[in-house]
Design an enzyme around this catalytic site. Structure first.
Site, PDB file in Angstrom:
ATOM      1  N   LYS A 221     -20.988  29.735  47.336  1.00 47.70           N
ATOM      2  CA  LYS A 221     -20.749  30.945  47.313  1.00 47.70           C
ATOM      3  C   LYS A 221     -20.665  31.502  48.315  1.00 47.70           C
ATOM      4  O   LYS A 221     -20.805  31.119  49.594  1.00 47.70           O
ATOM      5  CB  LYS A 221     -22.609  31.234  47.291  1.00 47.70           C
ATOM      6  N   SER A 293     -24.842  37.111  40.659  1.00 50.85           N
ATOM      7  CA  SER A 293     -22.852  37.178  41.623  1.00 50.85           C
ATOM      8  C   SER A 293     -23.174  35.424  41.408  1.00 50.85           C
ATOM      9  O   SER A 293     -22.018  35.915  41.731  1.00 50.85           O
ATOM     10  CB  SER A 293     -23.701  37.631  42.356  1.00 50.85           C
ATOM     11  N   SER A 317     -29.379  36.543  41.006  1.00 51.85           N
ATOM     12  CA  SER A 317     -27.806  36.059  40.722  1.00 51.85           C
ATOM     13  C   SER A 317     -27.354  34.798  40.789  1.00 51.85           C
ATOM     14  O   SER A 317     -26.370  34.011  40.399  1.00 51.85           O
ATOM     15  CB  SER A 317     -27.428  36.716  41.734  1.00 51.85           C
TER      16      SER A 317
END
Length: 602
Positions: A221, A293, A317
């Site tokens: 990420k 996210s 997330s």
């Protein structure tokens, strides 16, 4: 001349009374004397110079509506008259003249400890026993190789049936081919990855095998710092940000000889699934976002573009994109995995975890990235006890009966609950008090607003693609008006909730909950309990799903007939007992028989 405490109490306080009752004669008598302060007199609040703009009772009356308190007219008048000498100076750190810049690496002095006083959490010794199944022959089809779990890929690499360089090339080609559909890649690290892969092969050839992640390509990420490689946080104003040092998790994966093939998308500043390159899409349903996210890690893992990915969670997330994209997401106990070198959203809530195509894979990754680090004051040393072959018979699995009967629970969740006795586990009904758990989110909004204060004050947030009422720009601005007193009370409430979770886990070993049950997402993220989300079946949806509040001007796509998509259930464990979570997850994964199905277009 500085007033003494006695002078302030005599003259200042009576002066305030005069503003309330109109006693002009008191004001006339309350003029400061020319004498010097008494030696040894202590300081008092309100004895400094008046600073900041003038404040009126009307301003206080309007502000009361934001924090939902009510003052009387007299109280309001006193507060307004004394604001500039009593409290306005507390903002000097931000507004000057003696401004102090707080670097992003500076964490709050107070820090959250998931373990309550007097309790000992987690195993006291390490044990890590992975499965010993035969990996079999390497498939001839590159897609079959790409979708293989890390448990299988690692055996092929260890046995030299598959080179890291070949595997890395497979994933790089798939990333280049499918990213235009998914928009999950922010930075492809082709040359870096091939160099790492060749080095991994050289080490294996020399007899230096580092373990199950050796030579395995992964995606991070894009909030994990990578030395010399852009780390953008998905935000427009960080597009050219290039760190000088790797995040600790990246360093540990480098030490394990894993191969970084891509920096993957996240919703800007870790909210939902829209970043400066667009919206990351769900491989199972390209008309809807991947959820966030950790959108890029979810989409890339589900589509077989990486061996595994690292995501992060503050309030859902990892859980949400794992459920929507049909992957396994392991959110570790708060403090187990250090966040040094990762973007901070909330110091007392952020967690880094693995997103994989199988439960055992997630434990292999956790094993490599766990452990304290000096750069993260909340990180702690811990033990991991995991045995992939351990029995789950007799384990007590808690569930909330009402939650299983109502949305967001589905028939898949109920089928998972019904399966427990067949596997030898014992379902146990549990309860929670009917408390306002959403009040805890005051902590999230306050910490997030503090972390990105400068971007809010200098209006850099105006550059973000999403400017809806439920996006960070508006939320960070609104958070400036949260009450500090309520922040402390929310923190105290957090301990009370943690005590309730400790009570529940004194009765059961694991909790089974609908993945997106809002109360438990909020509770468990604030109490720091670990979770694992496992694909459990499929459901049909007649409308695309979204993390964003409904927008009547932009309705979501509808489907007739409905579309078939994966659905996951979530297990929560005791603090630092991810090993038990993994054992239960493996048992369920084997019984569900759905983990190997792939998104049709990938």
């Amino acid at each position: 001349m500085v007033k003494s405490r006695r002078e302030f109490l005599t003259h200042g306080s009576l002066g305030l009374v005069g503003t309330v009752v109109g006693a002009s004669e008191v004001l006339a008598d309350a003029q400061p004397s020319a004498q010097e302060p008494n030696p040894g007199a202590p300081p008092a609040f309100g004895t400094g110079p008046a600073v900041g703009p003038e404040v009126t009772p009307t301003i206080f009356a309007e502000a009361e509506k934001l924090v939902q308190v009510q003052l009387s007219g007299a109280e309001r008048a006193v507060a307004a008259a004394s604001w500039r000498v009593n409290l306005a100076s507390v903002y000097e750190r931000r507004i000057g003249p003696r401004k102090v810049t707080l670097d992003a690496t500076v964490a709050p002095w107070s820090r959250y400890n998931s373990v309550l006083p007097g309790q000992q959490a987690g195993p006291q010794h390490d044990q890590f026993l992975r499965s010993q199944t035969d990996a079999g022959a390497v498939p001839s089809d590159d897609a079959d190789i790409a979708y293989a779990p890390v448990t299988q890929l690692s055996r092929w690499i260890e046995q030299r049936k598959l080179s890291s360089e070949r595997l890395t090339e497979i994933y790089l080609r798939r990333l280049e081919r499918f990213d235009p559909k998914l928009r999950c890649v922010i930075t492809l690290t082709r040359e870096h990855a091939l160099e790492q892969a060749r080095n991994a092969d050289r080490e294996i050839a020399a007899g230096k095998y580092r373990g199950p992640l050796h030579g395995i390509p992964w995606g991070g990420k894009d909030l994990l710092d990578t030395a010399g490689i852009p780390t953008t946080y998905g935000a427009e104003f960080y597009r050219d940000r290039i760190p000088k040092e790797d995040a600790t998790v990246v360093k540990r994966l480098n030490e394990a000889c894993a191969v970084l093939v891509a920096k993957l998308s996240l919703g800007a500043l870790a909210l939902n699934d829209i970043w400066f390159g667009g919206q990351t899409m769900n491989p199972w349903l390209l008309e809807e976002g991947a959820s966030g996210s950790s959108a890029g890690p979810g989409a890339a893992t589900a589509a077989g573009l990486v061996g595994f990915a690292i995501g992060s969670e503050t309030g859902g997330s990892i859980v949400s994109p794992s459920m929507r994209c049909g992957v396994c997401g392991l959110r570790p106990t708060f403090g187990r995995v250090p966040r040094s070198g990762a973007m901070t959203l909330c110091w007392s809530l952020d967690k880094l975890g693995a997103m994989t195509r199988g439960v055992e894979d997630s434990l292999l990754v956790l094993h490599a990235i766990s452990g304290a680090d000096v750069g993260d004051i909340s990180s702690v040393s811990s033990h991991l006890a995991f045995n992939a072959n351990a029995t789950v018979k007799g384990l007590r699995i808690g569930y909330f009966p009402r939650w299983m009967k109502e949305s967001p629970a589905t028939d898949v969740d109920r089928a998972a609950l019904a399966l427990l006795p067949k596997l030898g586990m014992v379902p146990v009904e549990v309860t929670l008090p009917d408390w306002p758990y959403q009040s805890l989110n005051l902590i999230l909004f306050a910490e997030g607003s503090a972390a990105f204060e400068e971007l809010t004050l200098n209006h850099s947030l105006d550059q973000l693609k999403v400017q809806t009422p439920d996006a960070w720009p508006n939320l960070f601005r609104q958070a400036r008006f949260l009450s500090a007193v309520d922040f402390v009370q929310a923190d105290r409430f957090r301990r009370k909730v943690a005590e309730e979770m400790a009570r529940i886990f004194s009765e059961v070993d694991v909790l089974l909950v609908p993945s997106l049950r809002d109360e438990m997402l909020t509770i468990s993220n604030h109490t720091g309990h670990p979770s694992i989300t496992v694909r459990a079946g499929f459901v049909e949806v007649s409308e695309a799903r979204s993390d964003w509040a409904p927008d009547p001007q932009h309705p979501l796509p509808k489907f007739s007939p409905p579309r078939r998509v994966p659905h996951g259930v979530t297990l929560l464990g005791r603090l630092f007992e991810e090993g038990t979570l993994g054992q239960v997850g493996i048992a369920l994964e084997r019984a569900f028989h759905v983990a190997n199905e792939r998104p049709p277009s990938f």
